[in-house]
Scaffold this active site. Structure first.
Site, mmCIF file in Angstrom:
data_model
loop_
_atom_site.group_PDB
_atom_site.id
_atom_site.type_symbol
_atom_site.label_atom_id
_atom_site.label_comp_id
_atom_site.label_asym_id
_atom_site.label_seq_id
_atom_site.Cartn_x
_atom_site.Cartn_y
_atom_site.Cartn_z
ATOM 1 N N ARG A 172 0.832 -1.238 -0.043
ATOM 2 C CA ARG A 172 0.047 0.088 -0.073
ATOM 3 C C ARG A 172 0.904 1.227 -0.004
ATOM 4 O O ARG A 172 2.011 1.305 0.739
ATOM 5 C CB ARG A 172 -0.829 0.032 1.329
ATOM 6 C CG ARG A 172 -1.701 1.197 1.480
ATOM 7 C CD ARG A 172 -2.881 0.911 2.262
ATOM 8 N NE ARG A 172 -2.704 0.918 3.682
ATOM 9 C CZ ARG A 172 -3.448 0.526 4.655
ATOM 10 N NH1 ARG A 172 -4.534 0.444 4.449
ATOM 11 N NH2 ARG A 172 -3.017 0.402 5.941
ATOM 12 N N ASP A 244 -9.040 5.367 13.458
ATOM 13 C CA ASP A 244 -7.739 4.999 13.318
ATOM 14 C C ASP A 244 -7.745 4.790 11.783
ATOM 15 O O ASP A 244 -6.708 4.317 11.136
ATOM 16 C CB ASP A 244 -7.481 3.675 13.990
ATOM 17 C CG ASP A 244 -8.432 2.700 13.934
ATOM 18 O OD1 ASP A 244 -9.496 2.998 14.347
ATOM 19 O OD2 ASP A 244 -8.275 1.604 13.359
ATOM 20 N N ASN A 245 -8.795 4.937 11.108
ATOM 21 C CA ASN A 245 -8.996 4.852 9.669
ATOM 22 C C ASN A 245 -9.252 6.299 9.003
ATOM 23 O O ASN A 245 -9.833 6.061 7.862
ATOM 24 C CB ASN A 245 -9.973 3.776 9.359
ATOM 25 C CG ASN A 245 -9.909 2.505 9.680
ATOM 26 O OD1 ASN A 245 -8.370 2.174 9.801
ATOM 27 N ND2 ASN A 245 -10.783 1.628 10.186
HETATM 28 P P1 AMP Z 1 -8.988 -2.248 10.701
HETATM 29 O O1 AMP Z 1 -10.390 -2.462 11.195
HETATM 30 O O2 AMP Z 1 -8.547 -3.055 9.594
HETATM 31 O O3 AMP Z 1 -8.660 -0.727 10.728
HETATM 32 O O4 AMP Z 1 -8.068 -2.914 11.868
HETATM 33 C C1 AMP Z 1 -8.189 -2.322 13.391
HETATM 34 C C2 AMP Z 1 -6.946 -2.818 14.009
HETATM 35 O O5 AMP Z 1 -7.009 -4.271 13.919
HETATM 36 C C3 AMP Z 1 -5.405 -2.396 13.557
HETATM 37 O O6 AMP Z 1 -4.785 -2.211 14.373
HETATM 38 C C4 AMP Z 1 -5.121 -3.753 12.683
HETATM 39 O O7 AMP Z 1 -3.876 -3.548 12.485
HETATM 40 C C5 AMP Z 1 -5.748 -4.669 13.486
HETATM 41 N N1 AMP Z 1 -5.911 -5.958 12.712
HETATM 42 C C6 AMP Z 1 -6.765 -6.480 11.803
HETATM 43 N N2 AMP Z 1 -6.797 -7.542 11.215
HETATM 44 C C7 AMP Z 1 -5.781 -8.243 11.895
HETATM 45 C C8 AMP Z 1 -4.866 -9.259 11.571
HETATM 46 N N3 AMP Z 1 -5.538 -10.173 11.005
HETATM 47 N N4 AMP Z 1 -3.750 -9.600 12.622
HETATM 48 C C9 AMP Z 1 -3.400 -8.690 13.375
HETATM 49 N N5 AMP Z 1 -4.049 -7.382 13.692
HETATM 50 C C10 AMP Z 1 -5.097 -7.083 12.822
HETATM 51 MG MG MG Z 2 -7.432 0.159 9.909
#
Ligand code: AMP
Ligand code: MG
Length: 472
Positions: A172, A244-245
């Site tokens: 990315r 965080d997004n």
């Molecule tokens: P997201 O909802 O994708 O923005 O992720 C929220 C948080 O969960 C972030 O800190 C990501 O790094 C973590 N996260 C999401 N999927 C995984 C995964 N498969 N393994 C470890 N951390 C994850």
């Molecule tokens: Mg994220």
């Protein structure tokens, strides 16, 4: 040729409180699924041969000049503050300065566990990786600020989701990965010195004209206001607008459960975990204001006179709905052929949208068809369109080239959800042809491409994808 990435890293220089040094975890047998040569050129990257690039973008070989690290951040997830998140399955390889002079991050996503993985496996599977590849590149082609996709690599390892799925890593590219949550973590910990450093770093990197924390807040407000108006104008639902997004740069990030609408429904939600509809289409403008308020709260912690900070931040945040409305109006006015909106145009647009909702009109195809004669056919009751169109035609009679304008801003092609699902199913069974076709078409979203007309069609009832999943 040998792959060369001209790294020039600055984030690593912020200090160890901002990240954990973390190399990607190796994978079994990396194989390139896709490589974005146009983007590589912008980044000043010399591509190598495919096996070598698979080793690097799959995480088996750290390229020269990279300084891999997992970034630390916090965030409000569905309104609840999580004091520590961080890259749980991504590492920042480093930054490059492109041929356009812009500094960008290069990050591997799905590259294994990090200190911030919590219970996650640190991995991604091929479905969401190809989805993000296609949708982020489609967004870019639509002219909407977004992170981009440089490479997708199949790992040769299985990732366990509801079943064993083929693993993949996405490379990315982002103007930066600074988020509202990056500020929140240092504010929550009362680490004022770190917060000040981060603020100055963000200003230098994204808004060099901004003065101090409140200048940054104002610049982020305007960028996020523009972004959400652009999402609305193409029927995009982000799906997981947690802090965080939400980027400081104003780029779209994190294509987990996102989707473009087919039939216009203002309260549409796709994400299976969004049970309260917090991130529904028509809630998005309100949520960006809420997210900006969280950034304001974090930034204020570094001000010498907190009371003064509160007053200025309040004024900046309170002005945001007005900024969003102006951005929204100028984009939707263009969608109906109006260059400069005036009194009454807002009501005219809202009237059309109400009729589209009642008439179950396809969002994209209705606006695209306004430039021709076919729009009325999009409505259950075409008469509802006709009565609106009488007033509309009078309004645009004085516009110079409404048809031309509408064709420039109303895309013919969007990444429709059912096509994405079809593409993923094919890729999992080893057929990348649908992926490649989508990429070819979606990089020219505003052009008629008659040979690809079937990609404009909304899903048939049995093809409708009712929900998208975060299980990425
Ligand atoms: P997201 O909802 O994708 O923005 O992720 C929220 C948080 O969960 C972030 O800190 C990501 O790094 C973590 N996260 C999401 N999927 C995984 C995964 N498969 N393994 C470890 N951390 C994850
Ligand atoms: Mg994220």
């Amino acid at each position: 040729m040998t792959l060369h990435i001209p790294f020039d890293n600055t984030y690593a220089g912020l200090g160890s409180g901002f990240y954990s040094k973390q190399a990607p975890e190796p994978v079994s047998s990396p194989r390139m699924l896709a490589f974005n040569r146009d983007l590589a050129q912008v980044l000043g990257i010399t591509p190598g041969d495919l096996p070598e690039m698979a080793q690097v973008f799959g995480g088996n070989r750290v390229p020269e000049g990279a300084d891999p690290l997992a970034q630390l951040y916090a965030g409000h997830q569905f309104g609840t503050f999580n004091p520590q998140l961080g890259d749980g399955r991504a590492v920042l390889l480093g930054e490059v300065i492109g041929t356009d002079g812009i500094r960008r991050d290069i990050q591997l996503k799905g590259s294994g566990r990090t200190p911030y993985s919590r219970r996650g496996d640190g991995r991604a599977w091929m479905g969401p990786v190809l989805r993000e590849y296609v949708v982020s590149e489609a967004m870019h082609a639509l002219g909407i600020p977004t992170t981009r996709a440089l490479a997708a690599v199949e790992t040769g390892d299985s990732v366990w989701r509801e079943a064993a799925m083929p693993g993949a890593v996405l490379t990315r590219v982002a103007a930066s990965h600074l988020r509202v949550g990056t500020f929140q973590i240092f504010a929550a910990r009362r680490e004022t010195a770190a917060l000040k450093r981060l603020t100055q770093y963000a200003i230098d990197r994204h808004y060099p004209g901004a003065k101090g924390p409140m200048g940054l807040l104002r610049a982020v407000r305007d960028a996020q206001a523009r972004l959400v108006a652009q999402w609305m104008s193409v029927g995009f639902i982000h799906g997981v607008m947690n802090t965080d997004n939400c980027t400081i740069s104003g780029e779209t990030i994190d294509y987990g459960p996102c989707a473009f609408m087919d039939i216009y429904n203002p309260s549409q939600v796709f994400s299976s975990i969004d049970r309260m509809g917090r991130y529904a289409y028509d809630n998005q403008p309100g949520i960006v204001v809420w997210n900006l308020a969280q950034l304001a709260t974090a930034l204020i912690q570094q001000m010498d006179d907190p009371q003064e900070g509160v007053e200025e931040a309040t004024e900046i945040v309170h002005a945001m709905p007005g900024v969003i409305e102006r951005e929204w109006l100028s984009r939707f006015a263009a969608k109906i052929g109006i260059t400069t909106p005036k009194e009454g145009d807002m009501a005219l647009i809202e009237d059309l949208l109400d009729r589209m909702a009642a008439g179950q009109a396809d969002f994209t195809n209705t606006f695209r068809a306004l430039a021709g004669e076919a729009a009325r056919g999009q409505f259950l009751d075409p008469g509802a369109f006709d009565s609106w169109a009488t007033t509309w035609r009078q309004r645009i009679a004085s516009e110079e080239d409404p048809e031309g304008l509408m064709r420039q801003v109303n895309p013919a092609f969007i990444p429709r959800n059912h096509r994405m699902e079809e593409m993923i199913a094919a890729a999992v069974s080893g057929d990348l042809a649908p992926f490649e076709r989508l990429m070819d078409v979606l990089v020219h979203p505003y052009e008629d491409q008659p040979e690809h007309r079937n990609l404009q069609n909304p899903p048939r009832p049995q093809e409708v994808v009712p929900a998208t999943f975060c299980g990425t």
